[in-house]
Design an enzyme around this catalytic site. Structure first.
Site, PDB file in Angstrom:
ATOM      1  N   LYS A 145      31.644  96.878  49.126  1.00 29.83           N
ATOM      2  CA  LYS A 145      31.219  98.278  48.997  1.00 29.83           C
ATOM      3  C   LYS A 145      31.030  98.634  47.535  1.00 29.83           C
ATOM      4  O   LYS A 145      30.155  99.406  47.184  1.00 29.83           O
ATOM      5  CB  LYS A 145      32.269  99.208  49.603  1.00 29.83           C
ATOM      6  CG  LYS A 145      32.403  99.079  51.093  1.00 29.83           C
ATOM      7  CD  LYS A 145      33.417 100.088  51.619  1.00 29.83           C
ATOM      8  CE  LYS A 145      34.295  99.495  52.686  1.00 29.83           C
ATOM      9  NZ  LYS A 145      35.613  99.098  52.194  1.00 29.83           N
ATOM     10  N   LYS A 202      37.539  92.784  39.241  1.00 35.98           N
ATOM     11  CA  LYS A 202      37.077  94.168  39.081  1.00 35.98           C
ATOM     12  C   LYS A 202      37.061  94.553  37.605  1.00 35.98           C
ATOM     13  O   LYS A 202      36.145  95.243  37.152  1.00 35.98           O
ATOM     14  CB  LYS A 202      37.931  95.123  39.923  1.00 35.98           C
ATOM     15  CG  LYS A 202      37.627  94.956  41.406  1.00 35.98           C
ATOM     16  CD  LYS A 202      38.010  96.124  42.296  1.00 35.98           C
ATOM     17  CE  LYS A 202      37.447  95.873  43.699  1.00 35.98           C
ATOM     18  NZ  LYS A 202      37.896  96.757  44.738  1.00 35.98           N
ATOM     19  N   LYS A 239      30.035  88.088  46.832  1.00 40.10           N
ATOM     20  CA  LYS A 239      30.641  88.606  48.056  1.00 40.10           C
ATOM     21  C   LYS A 239      30.076  89.999  48.340  1.00 40.10           C
ATOM     22  O   LYS A 239      29.983  90.822  47.434  1.00 40.10           O
ATOM     23  CB  LYS A 239      32.166  88.721  47.874  1.00 40.10           C
ATOM     24  CG  LYS A 239      32.885  89.333  49.082  1.00 40.10           C
ATOM     25  CD  LYS A 239      34.345  89.682  48.778  1.00 40.10           C
ATOM     26  CE  LYS A 239      34.575  91.165  48.558  1.00 40.10           C
ATOM     27  NZ  LYS A 239      34.678  91.991  49.777  1.00 40.10           N
TER      28      LYS A 239
HETATM   29  P1  ATP Z   1      35.750  97.337  48.079  1.00 38.72           P
HETATM   30  O1  ATP Z   1      34.532  96.829  47.343  1.00 38.72           O
HETATM   31  O2  ATP Z   1      35.980  98.819  47.902  1.00 38.72           O
HETATM   32  O3  ATP Z   1      36.968  96.494  47.854  1.00 38.72           O
HETATM   33  P2  ATP Z   1      35.144  95.870  50.458  1.00 38.72           P
HETATM   34  O4  ATP Z   1      33.712  95.857  50.835  1.00 38.72           O
HETATM   35  O5  ATP Z   1      35.698  94.670  49.801  1.00 38.72           O
HETATM   36  O6  ATP Z   1      35.383  97.202  49.633  1.00 38.72           O
HETATM   37  P3  ATP Z   1      37.570  96.319  51.933  1.00 38.72           P
HETATM   38  O7  ATP Z   1      37.843  97.642  52.565  1.00 38.72           O
HETATM   39  O8  ATP Z   1      38.222  95.982  50.644  1.00 38.72           O
HETATM   40  O9  ATP Z   1      35.972  96.168  51.781  1.00 38.72           O
HETATM   41  O10 ATP Z   1      37.889  95.167  52.974  1.00 38.72           O
HETATM   42  C1  ATP Z   1      38.056  95.412  54.366  1.00 38.72           C
HETATM   43  C2  ATP Z   1      38.134  94.076  55.080  1.00 38.72           C
HETATM   44  O11 ATP Z   1      36.850  93.449  55.063  1.00 38.72           O
HETATM   45  C3  ATP Z   1      39.088  93.081  54.414  1.00 38.72           C
HETATM   46  O12 ATP Z   1      39.751  92.362  55.427  1.00 38.72           O
HETATM   47  C4  ATP Z   1      38.179  92.172  53.635  1.00 38.72           C
HETATM   48  O13 ATP Z   1      38.729  90.880  53.452  1.00 38.72           O
HETATM   49  C5  ATP Z   1      36.965  92.132  54.538  1.00 38.72           C
HETATM   50  N1  ATP Z   1      35.748  91.861  53.775  1.00 38.72           N
HETATM   51  C6  ATP Z   1      35.223  92.635  52.803  1.00 38.72           C
HETATM   52  N2  ATP Z   1      34.098  92.094  52.325  1.00 38.72           N
HETATM   53  C7  ATP Z   1      33.912  90.930  53.000  1.00 38.72           C
HETATM   54  C8  ATP Z   1      32.918  89.900  52.954  1.00 38.72           C
HETATM   55  N3  ATP Z   1      31.878  89.981  52.128  1.00 38.72           N
HETATM   56  N4  ATP Z   1      33.053  88.837  53.783  1.00 38.72           N
HETATM   57  C9  ATP Z   1      34.103  88.747  54.642  1.00 38.72           C
HETATM   58  N5  ATP Z   1      35.066  89.692  54.738  1.00 38.72           N
HETATM   59  C10 ATP Z   1      34.980  90.762  53.932  1.00 38.72           C
HETATM   60 MG    MG Z   2      37.695  94.799  48.949  1.00 39.74          MG
END
Ligand code: ATP
Ligand code: MG
Length: 320
Positions: free
Chosen positions: A192, A110, A189
């Protein structure tokens, strides 16, 4: 067996969240003592507007209900409804070496993306350890990106146990290889915070527009292509039935299929996959009173479980 996991209300949920985490939440809620939470304390590291945060929290609860979490079975609560979390986070902070946090890849990533590094972002894995240890969780379903944080959680628990005696249970991650990292539109990856998502509840037109943006190489229709290294194909395999995957893979290798066709077919599959959940979502969203009841009941259940562990930790280290 107790299952626990959390999801940040940092934006609309996407198909990476669904395949990497939420599908496993739904599967594991039967036959286990299941706790799932909306991690609003965590989201404060990226969302800095109260109304927006409240909106995202509501949306995530409704999304999870629509996607199949059963509030009569699983506790679907909001992290900040259990303020015991922050007290435990402090107790854990006091036994966590800086070096363990400095090496965390998600923090380093990040920072590299230009996201400013507040202490909250740095200490994020300690709060996450508190989330998990507070409930004596046995199993934590997550995506691959959380594997390292789970290791930190176990290290912190072991360290605390070494110093103060057996207080915490060591949790195991539950990661499914095939969906451990769902790629985003740009091949990184899906996240969000990377603006590279296909949202679960995007309308079909938006889904198609996003699918058209999936980055591929520039090989023309006739040229053979490699399905194994193509993000678009990887996304396609999440949604298409096996025979259709085989057909498309064969035409990739032989040449004669364009990326445009695969994108259109992918968009149709995604829209159809989530259509029943979209209808359930509209139903929940129209009844915010019922959503509030789910939230309140789950908070009471979670808080009761949390109090037991927090008191154990407080006694062990001599506070209170
Ligand atoms: P942020 O970017 O704010 O970190 P994020 O999209 O990574 O958001 P999180 O809320 O951090 O989402 O993650 C929620 C769950 O979804 C976690 O268990 C994380 O490992 C899973 N996850 C997030 N993105 C992926 C992805 N691209 N593939 C598989 N699992 C994911
Ligand atoms: Mg995340």
């Amino acid at each position: 067996m107790r299952v626990l996991s959390g999801i940040q209300p940092s934006g609309p949920l996407h198909i990476g969240n669904y395949f990497g985490a939420i599908r496993q939440y739904v599967e594991l809620q039967r036959g286990h003592d299941a706790y799932y939470f909306v991690a609003d304390y965590h989201a404060l590291t990226s969302v800095r507007a109260a109304d927006r945060l409240r909106g995202y929290v509501f949306d995530v609860i409704v999304d999870l209900l629509a996607l199949g979490l059963d509030p009569d079975v699983a506790a679907l609560f909001v992290q900040s409804d259990v303020p015991e979390t922050t007290e435990l986070a402090w107790l854990l902070t006091t036994v966590t070496p800086m070096g363990w946090l400095e090496k965390c890849v998600s923090f380093k990533d990040k920072v590299q993306q230009g996201i400013p590094a507040d202490h909250g972002l740095f200490a994020y894995p300690v709060l996450q350890a508190a989330d998990i240890l507070l409930y004596d969780a046995d199993v934590v379903p997550v995506g691959q990106d959380q594997k390292q944080h789970l290791e930190v959680t176990r290290d912190i628990a072991e360290r605390f146990n070494n110093v103060y005696g057996a207080v915490f249970k060591l949790p195991e991650p539950y990661i499914l290889d095939a969906v451990a990292v769902v790629p985003g539109l740009d091949g990184r990856k899906m996240s969000k915070s990377y603006d590279n998502t296909i949202e679960i509840f995007d309308d079909p037109k938006t889904i198609l527009k996003k699918c058209k943006k999936i980055v591929t190489d520039s090989r023309p229709v006739e040229e053979p292509k490699d399905p194994d290294t193509d993000n678009l194909f990887q996304l396609f395999t999440l949604f298409a039935p096996a025979d259709e995957q085989a057909e498309v893979a064969r035409r990739y290798r032989a040449g004669g299929i364009g990326y445009g066709e695969v994108k259109t077919r992918l968009a149709e599959h995604i829209a159809a996959w989530f259509a029943p959940a979209r209808a359930r979502r509209a139903e929940w969203a129209a009844h915010p009173g019922r959503v509030a009841e789910v939230r309140a009941a789950a908070a009471a259940r979670a808080r009761q479980a949390a109090r037991i562990v927090l008191d154990r930790a407080r006694r062990a280290c001599g506070v209170g």
